[in-house]
Design an enzyme around this catalytic site. Sequence first.
Site, PDB file in Angstrom:
ATOM      1  N   LYS A 204      27.261  32.425  33.924  1.00 40.35           N
ATOM      2  CA  LYS A 204      26.451  32.889  35.053  1.00 40.35           C
ATOM      3  C   LYS A 204      25.687  34.168  34.722  1.00 40.35           C
ATOM      4  O   LYS A 204      24.645  34.439  35.306  1.00 40.35           O
ATOM      5  CB  LYS A 204      27.314  33.051  36.292  1.00 40.35           C
ATOM      6  CG  LYS A 204      27.763  31.697  36.832  1.00 40.35           C
ATOM      7  CD  LYS A 204      28.480  31.799  38.159  1.00 40.35           C
ATOM      8  CE  LYS A 204      28.745  30.412  38.740  1.00 40.35           C
ATOM      9  NZ  LYS A 204      29.800  29.689  37.986  1.00 40.35           N
TER      10      LYS A 204
HETATM   11  C1  PLP Z   1      29.943  28.312  37.977  1.00 40.52           C
HETATM   12  C2  PLP Z   1      30.718  27.696  36.865  1.00 40.52           C
HETATM   13  C3  PLP Z   1      30.626  26.318  36.586  1.00 40.52           C
HETATM   14  C4  PLP Z   1      29.831  25.361  37.437  1.00 40.52           C
HETATM   15  O1  PLP Z   1      28.450  25.562  37.291  1.00 40.52           O
HETATM   16  P1  PLP Z   1      27.426  24.901  38.361  1.00 40.52           P
HETATM   17  O2  PLP Z   1      26.116  25.494  38.009  1.00 40.52           O
HETATM   18  O3  PLP Z   1      27.915  25.333  39.713  1.00 40.52           O
HETATM   19  O4  PLP Z   1      27.470  23.432  38.189  1.00 40.52           O
HETATM   20  C5  PLP Z   1      31.326  25.828  35.499  1.00 40.52           C
HETATM   21  N1  PLP Z   1      32.107  26.628  34.732  1.00 40.52           N
HETATM   22  C6  PLP Z   1      32.212  27.956  34.967  1.00 40.52           C
HETATM   23  C7  PLP Z   1      33.091  28.781  34.094  1.00 40.52           C
HETATM   24  C8  PLP Z   1      31.512  28.547  36.038  1.00 40.52           C
HETATM   25  O5  PLP Z   1      31.631  29.862  36.274  1.00 40.52           O
END
Ligand code: PLP
Length: 476
Positions: A117
């Site tokens: 993220k």
């Molecule tokens: C947010 C997250 C996801 C999921 O990603 P999306 O964009 O919501 O599909 C998967 N793995 C981790 C470690 C995350 O922080």
Amino acid sequence: MNYLSTRGDATPRKFCEILLEGLAPDGGLYLPETYPLIDATRLDELRRIYRDHGYAALAYEILALYIDDIPAADLRALCAKTYTEAVFGTSEIVPLRPLEPGLYLEALSNGPTLAFKDMAMQLLGNLFEYELARRGETLNILGATSGDTGSAAEYAMRGKRGVRVFMTSPNGRMSPFQQAQMFSLLDANIHNIAIEGVFDDCQDIVKAVSNDLAFKRRHKIGTVNSINWARLLAQVVYYFAGYFQATSGDDRLVSFTVPSGNFGNICAGHVARQMGLPIDRLVAATNENDVLDEFFRTGVYRVRGAADTHETSSPSMDISKASNFERFIFDLLGRDGARVKALFGEQLASTGRFDLSADPAFQVCRERYGFESGKSTHVDRLATIRDTDARFGQLIDTHTADGLKVAREHVRPGVPMIVLETALPIKFAATIVEAVGREPGRPAKFDGIEALPRRVRVMPADAALVKAYIEEQVGA
Ligand SMILES: *Cc1c(COP(=O)(O)O)cnc(C)c1O
């Protein structure tokens, strides 16, 4: 480039108009009017720009296709400031690591909070600061997190002018590392609010505060959740970077497997593919919360109630519905906003499901859009972590393990498969210990983080108290 809503509102809007917005006024999600096409010549140019000038330069080239209301020099500077070795730990920013022939991990988790993220949120922090300064405005970001989103938002916004963050999280329910990461931030513009309740209580509070339109306007309340178009756009860049690293020429196809929750990450892959990046398959990997796998297998999209949402050892994928999914359905249905509105605004709201199994568009979903899917459970996760550690000497996190397990079910001869590494194992240490019997290593900058002073306010699950707290801090 103009933006429109997935529910039919085609009022043309510019990038900076939607940057600070959540949903479109009609309840839809913003998408660009068209996806700019990258032809073979341009793809080769981008490959050379990436090779000679690095990730930030590539990011500028992609973003500039979608952003025409920030001067080029400023946008270039924002990319250069965001994607640095100092922030992302390596000069490659998203290095590709081979695992076995034809199978790679793309490392997206070496940013400040050790989850992918950061790739988008760090850019968002710089874009917000830039745009708010340009407008002479301020913004109070209110969010709910079960871990990764909140910390990524706080590390992106800390110290930024014009922005405050109020982040609610369920008291005592995040992993100890995640709690330490967030609560040890002492920046004056970062406010941690630990709610005595579960994640849903936090989300309800955010909704209640946002639904108080007078309060929202008075205190300029905004969000940074995964439906934000700028976040999705920033994620498109690393599909190009992964492609260039896995191939030596543009006549090759690659596939990606994406550990998925709210469908933001993989939706960026869909955008890259629509732009012409030679992607064969986009594989959505889910955990026990298999809303997306069910759709791609059956054509039925069925959101889950709180009682049917499992708490798993890949918690960032524990979703009851996939908030970005509407974007893909809009494209799948030939960008028919009226139909998307009927499905998401009416049918889903009243019955909790819709069924596209008999729709010709769904039947060509795989050929036209490359989507496939699979599911991984706690037992699979442990086995994959153990196996990857034993055979390759690489410790992977629980979400990445879900991706790797599902990726192996979709590998096709001659097509490199790239699994997106969405977090580092230290964030989910308890499950790693369960799998391999030892603590994962941690980057030096997080040594002793649990012992640092903390700044967090614990509160009962009551929106009125959260509002009062915001008022007090904004006034101060
Ligand atoms: C947010 C997250 C996801 C999921 O990603 P999306 O964009 O919501 O599909 C998967 N793995 C981790 C470690 C995350 O922080």
